[in-house]
Design a protein around this motif. Structure first.
Motif, PDB file in Angstrom:
ATOM      1  N   GLU A  80      38.385  44.837  44.122  1.00 38.73           N
ATOM      2  CA  GLU A  80      39.195  44.208  45.164  1.00 38.73           C
ATOM      3  C   GLU A  80      40.513  43.700  44.594  1.00 38.73           C
ATOM      4  O   GLU A  80      41.566  43.813  45.234  1.00 38.73           O
ATOM      5  CB  GLU A  80      38.414  43.056  45.801  1.00 38.73           C
ATOM      6  N   LEU A  81      40.464  43.151  43.371  1.00 35.93           N
ATOM      7  CA  LEU A  81      41.678  42.663  42.727  1.00 35.93           C
ATOM      8  C   LEU A  81      42.654  43.808  42.492  1.00 35.93           C
ATOM      9  O   LEU A  81      43.867  43.654  42.705  1.00 35.93           O
ATOM     10  CB  LEU A  81      41.330  41.986  41.401  1.00 35.93           C
ATOM     11  N   GLU A  82      42.153  44.957  42.069  1.00 37.61           N
ATOM     12  CA  GLU A  82      43.008  46.120  41.844  1.00 37.61           C
ATOM     13  C   GLU A  82      43.695  46.527  43.146  1.00 37.61           C
ATOM     14  O   GLU A  82      44.893  46.860  43.165  1.00 37.61           O
ATOM     15  CB  GLU A  82      42.163  47.274  41.293  1.00 37.61           C
ATOM     16  N   LYS A  83      42.931  46.492  44.232  1.00 38.97           N
ATOM     17  CA  LYS A  83      43.490  46.845  45.537  1.00 38.97           C
ATOM     18  C   LYS A  83      44.557  45.836  45.964  1.00 38.97           C
ATOM     19  O   LYS A  83      45.640  46.208  46.451  1.00 38.97           O
ATOM     20  CB  LYS A  83      42.363  46.888  46.567  1.00 38.97           C
ATOM     21  N   VAL A  84      44.262  44.540  45.775  1.00 42.84           N
ATOM     22  CA  VAL A  84      45.210  43.480  46.156  1.00 42.84           C
ATOM     23  C   VAL A  84      46.477  43.564  45.304  1.00 42.84           C
ATOM     24  O   VAL A  84      47.585  43.336  45.798  1.00 42.84           O
ATOM     25  CB  VAL A  84      44.543  42.092  46.010  1.00 42.84           C
ATOM     26  N   LYS A  85      46.335  43.901  44.015  1.00 41.53           N
ATOM     27  CA  LYS A  85      47.504  44.032  43.144  1.00 41.53           C
ATOM     28  C   LYS A  85      48.428  45.155  43.627  1.00 41.53           C
ATOM     29  O   LYS A  85      49.654  45.016  43.609  1.00 41.53           O
ATOM     30  CB  LYS A  85      47.051  44.304  41.710  1.00 41.53           C
ATOM     31  N   ILE A 189      49.514  37.218  46.547  1.00 43.19           N
ATOM     32  CA  ILE A 189      49.494  36.495  45.260  1.00 43.19           C
ATOM     33  C   ILE A 189      48.356  35.482  45.237  1.00 43.19           C
ATOM     34  O   ILE A 189      47.617  35.366  44.250  1.00 43.19           O
ATOM     35  CB  ILE A 189      50.849  35.801  45.019  1.00 43.19           C
ATOM     36  N   ASN A 190      48.216  34.732  46.352  1.00 42.32           N
ATOM     37  CA  ASN A 190      47.140  33.737  46.436  1.00 42.32           C
ATOM     38  C   ASN A 190      45.766  34.401  46.356  1.00 42.32           C
ATOM     39  O   ASN A 190      44.850  33.900  45.695  1.00 42.32           O
ATOM     40  CB  ASN A 190      47.252  32.931  47.732  1.00 42.32           C
ATOM     41  N   LYS A 191      45.636  35.539  47.058  1.00 40.57           N
ATOM     42  CA  LYS A 191      44.362  36.257  47.034  1.00 40.57           C
ATOM     43  C   LYS A 191      44.062  36.762  45.631  1.00 40.57           C
ATOM     44  O   LYS A 191      42.909  36.674  45.155  1.00 40.57           O
ATOM     45  CB  LYS A 191      44.434  37.441  48.012  1.00 40.57           C
ATOM     46  N   ALA A 192      45.078  37.289  44.944  1.00 44.20           N
ATOM     47  CA  ALA A 192      44.884  37.783  43.579  1.00 44.20           C
ATOM     48  C   ALA A 192      44.478  36.645  42.640  1.00 44.20           C
ATOM     49  O   ALA A 192      43.571  36.802  41.810  1.00 44.20           O
ATOM     50  CB  ALA A 192      46.158  38.453  43.079  1.00 44.20           C
ATOM     51  N   ASN A 193      45.137  35.483  42.792  1.00 41.17           N
ATOM     52  CA  ASN A 193      44.792  34.329  41.953  1.00 41.17           C
ATOM     53  C   ASN A 193      43.368  33.856  42.233  1.00 41.17           C
ATOM     54  O   ASN A 193      42.615  33.509  41.309  1.00 41.17           O
ATOM     55  CB  ASN A 193      45.778  33.190  42.205  1.00 41.17           C
ATOM     56  N   GLU A 194      43.008  33.857  43.519  1.00 41.75           N
ATOM     57  CA  GLU A 194      41.658  33.447  43.900  1.00 41.75           C
ATOM     58  C   GLU A 194      40.614  34.394  43.309  1.00 41.75           C
ATOM     59  O   GLU A 194      39.574  33.957  42.792  1.00 41.75           O
ATOM     60  CB  GLU A 194      41.550  33.437  45.425  1.00 41.75           C
TER      61      GLU A 194
END
Length: 303
Positions: A80-85, A189-194
């Motif tokens: 999910e992080l890869e997708k959000v990035k 950015i917030n989602k990635a940090n979370e």
């Protein structure tokens, strides 16, 4: 010699041998009992160790299950992080492009700002007045030329006003678009940090479980080793018991022989010598008589 002058009675050799047999039999019984007690204790210890090992295995299974669940969850979050990035990079790129475009349009709008404030209706009305005059009035060529030039100038001015107003609208649209992209970028950015924080917590918990599982493995293997050692000891005790039981049976046969010998006045040493001779005869494969078989197996009553 006794006080009355008589000879002291000498103990019968067979009676001495019976006492020796009885004493040896009692010692064997004590050994058998002692080994049985020790073996029973070991069996209880093994049962307790196996229960403890079974409990440790169940607890370890729970930890391993939790570990696998955490790893799956961590993988999902990494995906999910890869997708959000990727979404963040795309939003950031689009945001920069729209921001640059907004700056250009703002400069143009600022340059044509006064034109945008002109009234299109007033310009249109002036054009209509000039056209009406051109159509209804008798004009000199110079006046006709001047009116046509003025109409052309006003139409050009009206086109510039429309363009200036369109640029004003473009600025507003771009500003709204930039704000939306900025919000989208901030959310990414917030989602990635979370997600990173969540992945960090999962990683820490996974790291904390590994030594616990290793410790369970060590304890389970240690208990398994103890059980194996105690089982080996029990096997040794069982072999010892078999040996003692055999020795007990042999002593009982010898005791019976000693009693029969005493009852019949047979010299026990001679009987044992005869037994050895019969055993040698049996080893050689020679046929034994019925009486020899009875002597060999202690059945003296029927001799």
């Amino acid at each position: 010699m006794l006080p009355d002058g008589s000879q002291k009675a000498q103990p019968d050799q067979n009676e001495i041998r019976e006492e020796d047999f009885l004493k040896a039999i009692d010692e064997i019984k004590d050994k058998i009992l002692d080994i049985k007690v020790q073996r029973r204790k070991l069996i209880e210890e093994i049962r307790s160790l196996r229960d403890k090992r079974r409990k440790l295995i169940e607890e370890k299974k729970e930890l391993v299950g939790r570990l696998l669940s955490l790893r799956d969850e961590r993988k999902r979050k990494l995906d999910e992080l890869e997708k959000v990035k990727k979404e963040k990079d795309g939003a950031n790129k689009e945001f920069r492009e729209r921001l640059d475009q907004l700056r250009v349009v703002q400069q143009l709008a600022q340059k044509e700002g006064n034109l945008a404030k002109l009234s299109l209706r007033r310009i249109q009305k002036r054009i209509e007045e000039l056209e009406w005059r051109q159509q209804t009035s008798i004009l000199t060529p110079e006046e006709e030329k001047r009116i046509i030039a003025e109409i052309d100038r006003l139409e050009e001015l009206m086109e510039k006003v429309r363009k200036a107003r369109q640029e004003e609208v473009s600025v507003l649209e771009l500003e709204a678009n930039v704000k939306g992209l900025k919000l989208k970028l901030s959310q990414a950015i917030n989602k990635a940090n979370e997600l990173r924080e969540g992945i960090g917590r999962l990683k820490a918990e996974i790291a904390s479980l590994m030594p616990k599982i290793d410790e369970y493995n060590k304890n389970i293997d240690f208990i398994a080793g103890q059980v194996q050692e105690k089982n080996q000891t029990i096997e040794e005790m069982s072999r010892k018991l078999d040996s003692l039981y055999q020795e007990y049976r042999d002593k009982m046969v010898r005791l019976k022989e000693a009693k029969i010998a005493r009852q019949r006045g047979i010299q026990l040493d001679l009987l044992e010598q005869k037994r050895r001779e019969i055993e040698e005869k049996e080893k050689k494969g020679e046929a034994l008589t019925l009486d020899e078989l009875r002597i060999l197996y202690g059945d003296l009553d029927n001799i």
